[in-house]
Design an enzyme around this catalytic site. Structure first.
Site, PDB file in Angstrom:
ATOM      1  N   GLU A 294       0.029  -0.968   5.874  1.00  0.00           N
ATOM      2  CA  GLU A 294       1.084  -0.431   6.735  1.00  0.00           C
ATOM      3  C   GLU A 294       0.947   1.068   6.928  1.00  0.00           C
ATOM      4  O   GLU A 294       1.194   1.592   8.022  1.00  0.00           O
ATOM      5  CB  GLU A 294       2.457  -0.771   6.134  1.00  0.00           C
ATOM      6  CG  GLU A 294       3.644  -0.460   7.034  1.00  0.00           C
ATOM      7  CD  GLU A 294       4.192   0.953   6.871  1.00  0.00           C
ATOM      8  OE1 GLU A 294       5.058   1.339   7.669  1.00  0.00           O
ATOM      9  OE2 GLU A 294       3.748   1.659   5.942  1.00  0.00           O
TER      10      GLU A 294
ATOM     11  N   ASP B 239       0.833  -1.205   0.000  1.00  0.00           N
ATOM     12  CA  ASP B 239       0.000   0.000   0.000  1.00  0.00           C
ATOM     13  C   ASP B 239       0.869   1.258   0.000  1.00  0.00           C
ATOM     14  O   ASP B 239       2.049   1.225   0.375  1.00  0.00           O
ATOM     15  CB  ASP B 239      -0.965   0.023   1.182  1.00  0.00           C
ATOM     16  CG  ASP B 239      -0.246   0.048   2.532  1.00  0.00           C
ATOM     17  OD1 ASP B 239       0.747  -0.688   2.696  1.00  0.00           O
ATOM     18  OD2 ASP B 239      -0.680   0.795   3.422  1.00  0.00           O
TER      19      ASP B 239
END
Length: 445
Positions: free
Chosen positions: A149, A86
């Protein structure tokens, strides 16, 4: 030209381009996440790395987290290599499209090239290359790729739970973090291959003041907004006491031969001259100052919804990075003491203690030696990472958790992380792939 068994430049770069072009932007609100982009990324990863997907066991974690298992000759000392798929949202004006993956002037441009798709693709390309050669690592290798994250999500926590359920106790864990950093310190010309032994704890507070509110034509002294403003100023003017932890001392000791001539004795004797070194870091600017203390950043403010209305509630969000040696309890005591106002409520939104300091033993020396092989001009050194990574959750099952991204980065590139114009040099990327490959090959029996 690539040597036999080494990553092919054009192949590796094309894979990174393909995955950078998929906008896997995470958000704390699941309703705002483009799930299709994450689906597309997972699908494209399998297309780009068919041998890896055909050979390694894959366990899906969370919504799009990936946990691969590569059996080695032994399972006694397994290794975990980490990255995340991400990215943060795009802001600012970019020279090249943020999700274009364009190669211009020898650099790959796009969100995620540095944070953290460069590492993810680098790891996968190294594994794919070794699998094509029929290589078997000396120890089990696990690849843990998180999907949230950037918003402190749960994928890493769930990966740790899965490994613990299987009885896996890693010998060491390697995640993003440091880099082969040029222009790291004033006057130090050699690039520094900084390896994070620990990272600051991330804690967020909300300061809140409630009041009557009312019409703006009849204000009363020290209403909610004034009290919040005073609390912010008091906090800004009263930082916590500085400290210089052992990884920072060792960092400067290793930099000593490469530092400015007048400062070499200070660097070389950093442990003995710790107070002097701490004062120098505090005076050198915000980046080095943050290496010595817990930091407080007021990041959000809210008050009245209208210009002619006095706020009934005023809020300030404070993001805190807690230095090794301080605790969340220390921070809360400091905030309440400094603010010194019972009408200012202090709510804990998120709390994380600093990570334990990993040892500089055989595992660290393996990382250090691999840096020396691939980046012979760099000085490998430990440091305290100031940002947060998914690796902090792995300290529950492993005492050796390190943070290093094997890419050469200039100061401008490091500043582009979470900002605009993020880009990674083509040669730097290929060197990084080679570094991951050599690390896996070097894992001892």
């Amino acid at each position: 030209m690539s040597l036999p068994g080494e990553p092919t430049t054009s192949r590796a770069v094309a894979k990174l381009q393909a995955l950078v072009r998929i906008p896997t932007v995470s958000d704390r609100d699941p309703a705002k996440v483009d799930v299709q982009a994450f689906d597309d990324f997972v699908t494209e990863l399998a297309v780009q790395f068919p041998v890896l997907h055909d050979t390694l066991e894959l366990t899906r974690v969370d919504s799009h987290g990936l946990l691969f298992h590569w059996p080695g000759a032994s399972a006694e000392r397994p290794v975990v290599l980490m990255a995340h798929l991400d990215v943060v949202p795009v802001e600012g004006t970019w020279q090249h499209p943020a999700f274009g993956g364009d190669v211009v002037d020898g650099h790959i441009w796009g969100r995620g090239t540095l944070d953290d798709k460069g590492s993810l693709v680098g790891i996968c390309e190294a594994v794919e290359t070794l699998l094509e050669r029929g290589f078997t690592p000396a120890q089990d290798v696990w690849l843990s790729f998180g999907c949230n994250e950037e918003v402190s999500g749960t994928s890493a926590v769930l990966a740790v739970e899965e490994l613990a359920r299987r009885g896996v106790r890693p010998w060491f864990v390697l995640d993003e973090g440091g880099a082969v950093a040029s222009e790291a310190f004033p006057g130090v010309k050699a690039p520094i291959g900084v390896i994070g032994l620990t990272e600051k704890g991330v804690t967020s507070l909300e300061l809140r003041v409630e009041g009557r509110g009312g019409h703006a034509s009849t204000p009363t002294p020290m209403g909610p907004t004034a009290r919040i403003a005073r609390a912010i100023v008091r906090l800004d003017r009263a930082p916590m006491a500085p400290r210089t932890p052992s990884p920072t001392i060792e960092l400067f000791r290793r930099m000593a031969p490469h530092g400015p001539l007048p400062l070499r004795p200070v660097f070389a004797n950093a442990a003995r001259l710790k107070p002097l070194l701490t004062r120098a870091l505090l005076a050198a600017g915000p980046e080095t100052s943050a290496m010595t203390r817990t930091t407080f950043a007021v990041t959000t403010l809210s008050g009245s919804p209208a210009l002619n209305v006095i706020a009934a509630t005023a809020r300030a969000g404070v993001n805190i990075r807690i230095m090794v040696g301080d605790t969340v309890a220390d921070v809360l005591e400091h905030v309440r003491t400094v603010v010194a106002d019972d009408q200012v409520e202090v709510d804990v939104v998120e709390r994380n203690e600093p990570s334990p300091v990993s040892p500089m033993d055989e595992a660290f020396e393996l990382l250090e030696a691999t840096i020396g092989e691939v980046f012979p001009d760099a000085v490998a050194a430990p440091y305290v990472m100031m940002a947060a990574t998914d690796s902090r959750f792995f300290t529950e099952i492993c005492e050796r958790v390190y943070r290093f991204a094997p890419f050469r980065m200039t100061k401008a590139q490091r500043q582009a992380i979470h900002s605009y114009d993020e880009h990674l040099g083509v040669d730097a990327f290929v060197d990084g792939v080679r570094w991951y490959q050599r690390l896996i090959e070097r894992i001892p029996a």
